[in-house]
Design a protein around this motif. Sequence first.
Motif, PDB file in Angstrom:
ATOM      1  N   CYS A 211       0.629  -1.238   0.036  1.00 38.89           N
ATOM      2  CA  CYS A 211       0.173  -0.087   0.095  1.00 38.89           C
ATOM      3  C   CYS A 211       0.873   1.327  -0.197  1.00 38.89           C
ATOM      4  O   CYS A 211       1.697   1.535   0.897  1.00 38.89           O
ATOM      5  N   SER A 219      -3.410   7.027  -4.993  1.00 45.86           N
ATOM      6  CA  SER A 219      -2.840   5.969  -4.197  1.00 45.86           C
ATOM      7  C   SER A 219      -2.328   5.013  -5.158  1.00 45.86           C
ATOM      8  O   SER A 219      -2.560   4.947  -6.315  1.00 45.86           O
ATOM      9  N   TYR A 221      -1.002   0.874  -5.396  1.00 48.29           N
ATOM     10  CA  TYR A 221      -1.313  -0.191  -4.717  1.00 48.29           C
ATOM     11  C   TYR A 221      -0.918  -1.458  -5.677  1.00 48.29           C
ATOM     12  O   TYR A 221      -0.874  -1.436  -6.866  1.00 48.29           O
ATOM     13  N   LEU A 243      -6.695  -7.253  -2.907  1.00 49.15           N
ATOM     14  CA  LEU A 243      -5.996  -6.489  -2.069  1.00 49.15           C
ATOM     15  C   LEU A 243      -6.463  -6.549  -0.665  1.00 49.15           C
ATOM     16  O   LEU A 243      -5.633  -6.840   0.446  1.00 49.15           O
TER      17      LEU A 243
END
Length: 390
Positions: A211, A219, A221, A243
Motif C-alpha cells: 500500500c 494511491s 497499490y 488486496l
Amino acid sequence: MRTQVAIIGAGPSGLLLGQLLHQAGIDSVILERKSRDYVLARIRAGVLEQGTVGLLDKVGASGRLHAEGLPHDGFELLFGERRHRIALSELTGGRHVTVYGQTEVTRDLMDQRAAQGGKTVFEADDVTLHGFDGTSPYVTYLDGGVPRRLDCDVIAGCDGYHGVARASIPASALRVFERVYPFGWLGILADVPPVSDELIYARSQRGFALCSMRSPTRSRYYVQCGTDERVDAWSDQRFWDELRRRLDPETAEGLTTGPSIEKSIAPLRSFVAEPMRFGRLFLAGDAAHIVPPTGAKGLNLAASDVHYLFEALRELFLDHSEAGIDAYSQTALARVWKAERFSWWLTSLMHLFPEQSPFEQRMQQAELDYLVSSEHAMAALAENYVGLPY
C-alpha cells in the motif's frame, strides 16, 4: 556537433547528470529515442532517499518536491494480521525518505534543463555508439530522418535496461549476474486517499501486497501475481477484492476504492552487469543494474551512480585527472551490490514463492518475528531503507 559528454537517455539519471555537469560548466547533449510526452507518461516508483533529494537540491530542481513531496519517518510491515512500524527516523538518527513520483522528478529536471538552454534531442532514431574503446568516441543518430553525428569526449549510458549503451559493449567484456523471480507485481494507480499515512508492506498466505501513495489524494497499490497473469484479466473490482484479502481486517475496512487510472504488471528481477565502464563509455542506472522494487532502490541507485560519475567527470575535465573515471566502476558497484543484497533479502522475506516448503515458510515467519522484536535488526533494515551513504 560536438560536446564534452554525450548522454544517452532522458530519464531521471541522464537529466540529473546533465544538470550536475551544467552547474560545473561541462557541456553535454542528451539523446532520447522517445518523445518528451512518452517519457513523462511512464509510471514509476516514488520513494526517494535523502541522498537523491540532496542531489536534486544541489542542481536546484527540488522546489516542487519540497512543496508537494511527502516526508516519511517510517513504514509498516504487516504479517500475521498485525502491523509493525519501522521507525526510520528514530532508528537512523533523524533520516527519512520522501514520497514523490519519479515522473515528477523527471518533469522537474526536464523543465529546468529546457529553461537553462540545455540541448536535448527527443525522438533520436537509430542511435549508434562509435569509437568508445579509443580516445575519440562519437554517436550517430537520425533527427527527423536526417543523419547527425555528435562528437564527444565521453559517453554516459543512462538509457535503461533495454537501451543501446550496454548492448554496444562486446558481450565478452561484460560479466552478467541475474536472478529472475517467479512472480510479478500487479499495480494500479487510483485517485483515492491512501489507506495509511505511511507505506505498508504486507506478507500474507495469498502473497505479497504493498500500500503506497503518490499524494494525499492519489494511491498506488500492488499485489503479487503469477508471471503468466494478464492485466486484462484483472478488473478493478477483482484487484480491490484481492488486496483486501491480503490486509488485516482493520486496514481492509479502511480501504477506499475507485476506478484505476493506470494498471500494469511488472516482472521482478535482480541484475548487475560488470564493469560499469568500457573505455570512454560509462553505464549508470538501469543500463547497468536492476533491482526488484521491494526495496525502493531503482531510482535511488541511479542517482548514486550519477553522483559518482559526475565526480569522476568533474575530475577529468576540470582537474585533468583520470583517477575518478578509473575508479568509477569499482566505487559505484560497491554500493550497487549492497542495494542488490537488501532488495533481494526484502523480496525473499515478504513474498510467497511457488513450491515453497513448510520449512521455508516457517523460516520467513521466524525472520519476521525476530526482525520486529530486535531493535538492532530493525535499525539495520531502516539504515538500508533510507539509503547507505555515498
